[in-house]
Design an enzyme around this catalytic site. Structure first.
Site, PDB file in Angstrom:
ATOM      1  N   ASP A 372      -8.374   1.896   5.612  1.00  0.00           N
ATOM      2  CA  ASP A 372      -8.531   1.022   4.458  1.00  0.00           C
ATOM      3  C   ASP A 372      -8.823  -0.433   4.797  1.00  0.00           C
ATOM      4  OD1 ASP A 372      -8.210   3.122   2.738  1.00  0.00           O
ATOM      5  OD2 ASP A 372      -6.088   2.780   2.371  1.00  0.00           O
ATOM      6  N   GLY A 378      -6.185  -6.309   1.577  1.00  0.00           N
ATOM      7  CA  GLY A 378      -5.880  -7.456   0.740  1.00  0.00           C
ATOM      8  C   GLY A 378      -6.933  -7.740  -0.309  1.00  0.00           C
ATOM      9  N   TYR A 457      -5.832   5.188  -4.547  1.00  0.00           N
ATOM     10  CA  TYR A 457      -4.435   4.968  -4.184  1.00  0.00           C
ATOM     11  C   TYR A 457      -4.003   3.527  -4.396  1.00  0.00           C
ATOM     12  CZ  TYR A 457      -2.339   9.233  -2.375  1.00  0.00           C
ATOM     13  OH  TYR A 457      -1.756  10.463  -2.275  1.00  0.00           O
ATOM     14  N   HIS A 506      -2.966  15.708   2.922  1.00  0.00           N
ATOM     15  CA  HIS A 506      -3.418  14.533   3.664  1.00  0.00           C
ATOM     16  C   HIS A 506      -2.231  13.790   4.255  1.00  0.00           C
ATOM     17  CE1 HIS A 506      -2.711  13.173  -0.493  1.00  0.00           C
ATOM     18  NE2 HIS A 506      -2.377  12.001   0.033  1.00  0.00           N
TER      19      HIS A 506
END
Length: 752
Positions: A372, A378, A457, A506
């Site tokens: 990510d 951020g 997510y 996952h």
């Protein structure tokens, strides 16, 4: 009863109501409004010095951008939606100064390090990526290309993340080359016609070798919470060329079968030679709209005597704690110069990476591995909702970012800071025998929080500061699971959670960096554990017993201190100083990891080096300014030759005795989705983290000096001196609660 009596009673009733309203109003006015304490809280360096860690301001971002735009030889586009063939500033972020320079400034009266920015430029015209140091701020006068020095070579342009401009081209390509040619299939299978459409969700990495840019895109119903509405159509697009006219559709997957071209799928569908998916209308079971009318507001908190913490610039002071804070566009939230009672304990505590590895029989999820920070952890820290994401009365802080845009963006209320009662005492004892008494301390803690929503997510990040001198880092996952359309073999990779919907198994691995400075920068790494040893029982002849013994060991090298998951790891891990406490024990901080991770990807896999940090539950390395992060912006899209391979931090096997040490901690959990993940995954049980706990660092528990201490004895039941709670009804204030607002949709990604 006559009319006069009725009117008299009515009049007296009204008078009574008015009198009560006036009395309540007067009482309310006499009760003071809660306000922050005027000072006296916190220790550490003056607030001005914390600015050495502060994020770039809106003005600084703009000045750096304008400076780079003025360099005519760089030929940088000003277009927010620059296409891949153009040169484009993707990222501007703070370049943290070298640690030695910062410590000289903070601790020895040295010169303030120059303030500089890191700038990432995608050169579509040349097919490379370059990183620059730009400074000094706020008015830049120079830029230096540091790509070769930092990475040891060029960065291929296809290592870049997909930008807004490229996404727009992809959407146009999909409609022109897929949707327009499959109109009959789309309407009969998915109800797509007129203004109805399908929404794409991409898999990563994009291919099978360096330089690839082949992306599987899965399609979902156009519902809120689309991620759990798969329709059974997936396409593989080759967009490696920076010229979108050369992009191709290389493969399609429909109803469990592969097709080599759009034409092949269309022809076989219209001929009736394949298993067709038949459209079936359904309600949006992914909707998060309330299904029950709210009857009352749940419990709320406020500060009965005003907040006990102060936020000044980028510095927080709270009781015995102080720290500076920031939010990196790539890695997320971080704190620096963390001090307890004026003594620095942590130089840097930061999020590094969030990684997930998926399993599926369908192509879109089969090879998916998300890193990510390559998208920007951020970057997606949006506004926090009062009373839900954080307590209503929390302190909220705005942040600014410049990533994949043409101007700095303001994200309102994207950090929250609050003190709250953890709901259980920090410590307590009720004495029933001999000396009747009660002593305890409420577990009031300060929480520093952000929440990042990366695609499906949401990650909630917390740094928590305890009055015992401990610091906790926690992450909890929520949001929507990723899903795939149910086909033959799907049940080997997860559970069915809705009609034709599989929640795919996952992993979640989270990387943190902890630069601990325990009484300075000359530290050692100790482990402690127990083992049973057989000893003679002195008072019983010929009797032996196995008794637990303390086992201590000092690890001398980085490879010894690289503690792999799946191996037996000592239960006590310490960063220790060479100083001792009153009792002769080395003063240290213990690393205590809470993790429920699945198995890490085997090291034999070609992409594993891009996430090699996840091999280790804890790895201790010697501090180096060039080893700043465990991952990289470019790791996601070039997993096969990653710009940062964390395992190399350990390969040189440097000595770690009496050195400046950094702990790299991995935590997380295995997620096997289940029916209760519909519509939304809850935070309960879905997370991990670690504690940094003083271990012989003090001579006694420092919370003994907490102003929250309570002591009750039979003759001091109502004493305010030893129990301020007893006088709470006499010393309170009315909370000042701002009106509810929400601006979180101001800076969302708009593909226009």
């Amino acid at each position: 009863m006559n009319s006069c009596a009725k009117y008299l009673l009515l009049f007296l009733g009204l008078v009574s109501v008015l009198v009560n309203v006036v009395l309540i109003s007067l009482s309310f006015q006499k009760t003071p409004r809660c306000a922050p304490r005027a000072g006296g809280w916190g220790w550490g360096a003056p607030g001005r010095r914390s600015l050495v860690f502060s994020d770039l301001t809106e003005h600084e971002y703009t000045q750096v951008r304008n400076y780079m735009w003025r360099q005519s030889n760089l030929k940088i586009s000003h277009n927010k939606f620059a296409v891949p063939a153009e040169n484009f500033i993707f990222l501007i972020d703070l370049l943290l100064p070298n640690k030695s320079d910062v410590l000289q400034y903070l601790d020895a009266g040295g010169k303030e390090p120059p303030r500089q920015a890191s700038v990432v430029v995608f050169y579509g015209t040349q097919g490379v990526i370059k990183e620059y140091v730009v400074g000094p701020l706020p008015e830049p006068t120079f830029h230096t290309d540091v790509t070769q020095k930092k990475y040891g070579g060029d960065l291929h342009i296809n290592s870049r993340p997909v930008t807004m401009g490229e996404y727009l081209l992809l959407f146009v390509f999909i409609h022109k080359n897929i949707f327009s040619k499959l109109s009959i299939l789309l309407e009969e299978s998915f109800g797509v016609s007129g203004n109805k459409t399908l929404k794409p969700f991409e898999s990563m990495p994009r291919g099978a070798r360096s330089g690839d840019r082949h992306t599987w895109i899965s399609f979902f119903r156009d519902y809120s919470g689309m991620y759990i509405h798969p329709v059974g159509l997936e396409v593989l697009i080759n967009h490696a060329s920076r010229n979108d006219s050369q992009w191709t559709v290389d493969k399609l997957f429909y109803s469990g079968h592969y097709y080599d071209s759009v034409e092949e799928l269309s022809k076989k569908y219209e001929a009736g030679d394949i298993d067709k998916i038949v459209y079936k209308p359904m309600l949006n079971y992914a909707s998060l709209k309330p299904r029950t009318k709210a009857l009352q507001v749940g419990p709320q908190q406020y500060y009965t005597q005003g907040p006990r913490f102060i936020v000044e610039n980028n510095r927080v002071s709270y009781l015995d704690w102080s720290f500076a804070f920031g939010l990196s566009s790539l890695t997320g939230m971080r704190v620096f110069d963390v001090r307890f009672k004026g003594q620095r304990i942590i130089y840097e505590l930061s999020v590094q990476e969030a990684m997930s590895v998926y399993g599926s029989v369908t192509p879109g999820m089969m090879l998916t591995k998300f890193l990510d920070s390559s998208i920007g952890i951020g970057r997606f820290a949006h506004e926090l909702v009062r009373g839900v994401d954080c307590p209503y009365a929390a302190e909220y802080v705005d942040t600014f970012r410049y990533i994949d845009t043409s101007a700095p963006q303001r994200f309102r209320n994207s950090i929250c800071i609050f003190e709250h009662d953890a709901g259980r005492p920090l410590r307590r004892h009720f004495s029933d025998f001999f000396h009747n008494s009660y002593g305890g301390v409420a577990n009031s803690v300060l929480v520093f929080r952000s929440i990042t929503s990366i695609g499906n997510y949401d990650y909630m990040w917390d740094f928590i500061f305890y009055q015992s001198g401990s610091v906790e880092a926690k992450v909890h996952a929520t949001g929507f699971i990723s899903s795939s359309f149910k086909v033959a073999g799907s049940m080997l990779f997860g559970h069915q959670v809705a009609e034709n919907t599989i929640g795919n198994i996952h992993t979640h691995f989270i990387s943190f960096k902890v630069d601990l400075d325990v009484l300075g920068v000359n530290n050692i790494f100790l482990t402690k554990d127990m083992e049973y040893k057989e000893v003679e029982v002195p008072w019983l002849q010929k009797t032996r017993a196995k008794i637990p013994h303390l086992v201590e060991r000092q690890l001398a090298t980085e490879q010894q201190a690289a503690l792999h998951y799946g191996t037996k790891i000592p239960r006590y891990l310490h960063i220790a100083s060479n100083q001792t406490n009153r009792w002769g024990h080395q003063r240290s901080y213990r690393l205590q990891v809470f993790s429920f991770t699945g198995d890490h990807l085997p090291e034999s896999e070609p992409v594993e080096k891009s996430m090699s940090w996840a091999r280790y539950k804890v790895a201790i390395t010697k501090h180096k300014d060039e080893e700043r992060t465990s991952s990289s912006l470019y790791s996601q899209n070039n997993m096969w030759s990653p710009a940062v391979d964390f395992s190399r931090f350990i390969e040189d096997n440097e000595n770690i005795e009496n050195q400046d040490l950094v702990a790299w901690i991995t935590t997380g959990f295995l997620h096997i989705p289940h029916a209760e993940d519909i519509p939304n995954t809850v935070t309960v049980g879905n997370g991990g983290g670690f504690l940094l706990r003083p271990h012989n660092y003090f001579d006694e528990d420092p919370s003994i000096n907490s102003p929250d201490s309570v002591y009750i004895s039979p003759d001091t039941l109502q004493s305010c001196e030893t129990n301020k709670i007893a006088c709470l009804d006499q010393e309170n204030c009315v909370p000042f609660l701002p009106p509810f607002t929400y601006n979180g949709f101001e800076e969302v990604m708009e593909f226009e």
